[in-house]
Motif scaffolding. Structure first.
Motif, short mmCIF file in Angstrom:
data_model
loop_
_atom_site.label_atom_id
_atom_site.label_comp_id
_atom_site.label_asym_id
_atom_site.label_seq_id
_atom_site.Cartn_x
_atom_site.Cartn_y
_atom_site.Cartn_z
N ARG A 90 0.81 -1.22 0.00
CA ARG A 90 0.00 0.00 0.00
C ARG A 90 0.85 1.27 0.00
O ARG A 90 0.31 2.37 -0.18
CB ARG A 90 -0.94 0.01 1.22
CG ARG A 90 -2.00 -1.09 1.18
CD ARG A 90 -2.87 -1.04 2.42
NE ARG A 90 -3.98 -1.97 2.35
CZ ARG A 90 -3.91 -3.24 2.71
NH1 ARG A 90 -2.76 -3.74 3.15
NH2 ARG A 90 -4.97 -4.03 2.62
N PRO B 292 2.75 4.20 -1.34
CA PRO B 292 2.63 4.80 -2.67
C PRO B 292 4.00 5.12 -3.28
O PRO B 292 4.93 5.52 -2.58
CB PRO B 292 1.84 6.08 -2.40
CG PRO B 292 2.22 6.45 -1.00
CD PRO B 292 2.42 5.16 -0.27
N SER B 293 4.09 4.96 -4.58
CA SER B 293 5.32 5.33 -5.30
C SER B 293 5.25 6.76 -5.82
O SER B 293 6.24 7.25 -6.38
CB SER B 293 5.55 4.37 -6.47
OG SER B 293 4.46 4.42 -7.39
N ARG B 294 4.13 7.41 -5.68
CA ARG B 294 3.99 8.79 -6.11
C ARG B 294 3.48 9.64 -4.95
O ARG B 294 2.78 9.13 -4.08
CB ARG B 294 2.99 8.89 -7.29
CG ARG B 294 3.32 8.02 -8.49
CD ARG B 294 4.63 8.44 -9.13
NE ARG B 294 4.97 7.56 -10.26
CZ ARG B 294 4.66 7.82 -11.52
NH1 ARG B 294 4.02 8.93 -11.82
NH2 ARG B 294 5.00 6.98 -12.47
N LEU C 248 3.16 -1.55 -5.74
CA LEU C 248 3.06 -0.23 -6.38
C LEU C 248 4.42 0.25 -6.87
O LEU C 248 4.52 0.91 -7.91
CB LEU C 248 2.45 0.78 -5.42
CG LEU C 248 1.00 0.51 -5.01
CD1 LEU C 248 0.51 1.57 -4.04
CD2 LEU C 248 0.10 0.46 -6.24
N TYR C 249 5.48 -0.08 -6.13
CA TYR C 249 6.83 0.28 -6.58
C TYR C 249 7.27 -0.59 -7.76
O TYR C 249 7.79 -0.09 -8.76
CB TYR C 249 7.83 0.13 -5.44
CG TYR C 249 7.77 1.21 -4.41
CD1 TYR C 249 8.27 2.47 -4.67
CD2 TYR C 249 7.20 0.98 -3.16
CE1 TYR C 249 8.22 3.47 -3.71
CE2 TYR C 249 7.15 1.96 -2.20
CZ TYR C 249 7.66 3.22 -2.48
OH TYR C 249 7.60 4.21 -1.54
N ASP D 104 5.54 0.31 -11.03
CA ASP D 104 5.60 1.70 -11.48
C ASP D 104 6.53 1.82 -12.68
O ASP D 104 7.66 1.32 -12.64
CB ASP D 104 6.10 2.61 -10.35
CG ASP D 104 5.86 4.08 -10.63
OD1 ASP D 104 6.37 4.60 -11.64
OD2 ASP D 104 5.15 4.73 -9.83
N ASN E 113 10.00 8.01 -4.93
CA ASN E 113 9.48 8.12 -3.55
C ASN E 113 10.02 7.02 -2.65
O ASN E 113 9.29 6.33 -1.96
CB ASN E 113 7.95 8.08 -3.56
CG ASN E 113 7.36 8.48 -2.22
OD1 ASN E 113 7.94 9.26 -1.47
ND2 ASN E 113 6.18 7.95 -1.90
#
Length: 380
Positions: A57, A59-61, A332-333, A336, A364
Motif C-alpha cells: 500500500r 505509494p510510489s507517487r 506499487l513500486y 511503477d 518516492n
C-alpha cells in the motif's frame, strides 16, 4: 516519627525571562518542529521497514515525496536544537525548587519532565550525528531512534496535559491578570524571541541546502553537499565498504527468478528497451539530488519471468555484507513505470561506487533501498 519537608530559603533568579510566558512562546515553535520530525520520521521508518499489511500500500507517487519529507525531517530537527536549548534555559530554575518533591503527583510530574528532556536531547543529537554518519554508541541507531520517538511523543503529550492551564493562560499575545501588554511583552522578551528566530533562520539557511536545491549556495554547515560526488551524485556506501569488486561484463549475469526464470548478460540487458527517467536520490541523512537514469523497467523483467500485475519483487545485491543487501519492493513500486534497473547515470555507464553493473532506482523511496550491484531479482 514524622518527616517534615521544609521549604527552605527560596532560590532567586533575577532574569525576568525565566517564566511560563517565555517557555510557552518558545514551546509553540518547538512543538511544531517536534511534530514535523515525529510525523516524517515515522513515515521514513515505515518506508524502510514496512509492516506486512502496509508493504503493498506504500505509494510510489509523488516521485519526490521522500525527498520532501526526509528533507523536512532533518531540517526541522536541526532547527529544533536552538529552540530546545532556549526552552531549557527558560525553565531550568524549576529544577532547583525546594523541596524537590512535594507530593506523589509532583514527583510524577518531575519524572515525566525528566523523561521528556532526556528523550528530546537524545533524539536531536543522535539524529544530528546520523546526518554525519557517525555512530559513537553500541546500539543500532534506526530501531532505538524510532522507539525513543514514541517515548518522546508520550512524555510530550503528558507534559502538555499537566501544564495546560499555564499554556492556555500564556498562549496568546496578551497575558492574563493585571499585566499590560507592555509589561507582559517588554523589550527583553521581544529581543529574546528575535534572537531565537535569527538563530533558527541562520541554522536553517546554512544547512537546508543539502535538501533544497535553491538554497545550495548558502549551505555552509550542511553535513553533505549534493553538489559533490562521483558522476555528479554523492556516494554514501562505497564499493570498497560493501566488498564489491569490478567484475568483467562477460562474467556478470542477472538472474530473474519466477514461474519462468531466466538469466541475462549485461549485453543482453542493454539490448532490451531502455527508458530514461529523472528521479532524485534522497537519503535518510537528509541530502537529496535529482539525476538522469537510463535502464530497463523492472516490471518488464517481472512480466518476462511470469509475474503478474500484482507481483512484488525481492532484490539481492552482490555485496557481501550490509543491512540492506536484500530488499523488497511492494507492488506499487515494482509495477511503477519509473522504477528501473538502471545501467547508466547522467549519460554515463554506472561507476562501481554507484552500483555497476546495475542498480535499482525507484520513485518516492529512501536511498538505502535503491539497491546497488544487483545480481538477482525474485518475483514474489
Amino acid at each position: 516519627m514524622r518527616l517534615t519537608l521544609s521549604p527552605g530559603p527560596p532560590l532567586t533568579f533575577r532574569a525576568r525571562l525565566h517564566d511560563a510566558r517565555t517557555a510557552t512562546a518558545i514551546g509553540r515553535l518547538l512543538g511544531v518542529a517536534m511534530a514535523v520530525c515525529f510525523a516524517t520520521g515515522v513515515l521514513s521508518h515505515w518506508l524502510q521497514h514496512p509492516p506486512g499489511w502496509l508493504a503493498d500500500r506504500l505509494p510510489s507517487r509523488p516521485y519526490w515525496g521522500y525527498r520532501l519529507t526526509q528533507g523536512l525531517h532533518v531540517t526541522c530537527g536541526i532547527a529544533a536544537i536552538p529552540l530546545l536549548s532556549v526552552k531549557l534555559w527558560a525553565v531550568y530554575p524549576r529544577l532547583f525548587v525546594r523541596p524537590p518533591v512535594r507530593s506523589l503527583l509532583h514527583a510524577l510530574e518531575r519524572i515525566s519532565v525528566a523523561v521528556l528532556v532526556a528523550a528530546g536531547l537524545f533524539e536531536l543529537f543522535t539524529g544530528l550525528l546520523n546526518t554525519f554518519q557517525w555512530y559513537p554508541w553500541p546500539f543500532a541507531f534506526v530501531p532505538v531512534h524510532y522507539a525513543v520517538a514514541w517515548l518522546l511523543l508520550g512524555s510530550l503529550l503528558l507534559h502538555v496535559a499537566v501544564q495546560w492551564p499555564k499554556i492556555r493562560d500564556h498562549w496568546t499575545l496578551r497575558s492574563p491578570g493585571t499585566l499590560t501588554l507592555a509589561e507582559a511583552d517588554g523589550p527583553d522578551r521581544r529581543q529574546l524571541l528575535l534572537g531565537v528566530t535569527a538563530a533558527v533562520g541562520a541554522v536553517t539557511l546554512t544547512t537546508a541546502g543539502q535538501s533544497v536545491t535553491a538554497l545550495g549556495p548558502l549551505e555552509l554547515f550542511g553535513p553533505r553537499s549534493p553538489a559533490h560526488g562521483v558522476q555528479g551524485l554523492p556516494v554514501n556506501r562505497t564499493a570498497a565498504a560493501a566488498r564489491v569488486t569490478r567484475a568483467s561484463p562477460a562474467d556478470w549475469r542477472l538472474t530473474v527468478d519466477g514461474p519462468r526464470p531466466f538469466t541475462l548478460t549485461l549485453d543482453e540487458l542493454r539490448a532490451m528497451p531502455q527508458y530514461d527517467v529523472t528521479l532524485p536520490l534522497a537519503c535518510v541523512e537528509g541530502w537529496s539530488k535529482s539525476a538522469h537514469w537510463t535502464g530497463v523497467r523492472v516490471r518488464d523483467l517481472l512480466d518476462r519471468a511470469g509475474g503478474g500485475p500484482r507481483s512484488r519483487v525481492r532484490v539481492v545485491s552482490l555485496e557481501a555484507v550490509g543491512a540492506y543487501r536484500v530488499m523488497e519492493m511492494g507492488r506499487l513500486y515494482a509495477q511503477d513505470p519509473l522504477t528501473l534497473l538502471a545501467l547508466r547515470l547522467n549519460g554515463e555507464v554506472l561507476s562501481l561506487d554507484h552500483g555497476y553493473p546495475a542498480r535499482i532506482i525507484a520513485p518516492n523511496r529512501p536511498g538505502v533501498l535503491q539497491t546497488k550491484w544487483v545480481g538477482r531479482l525474485e518475483v514474489v
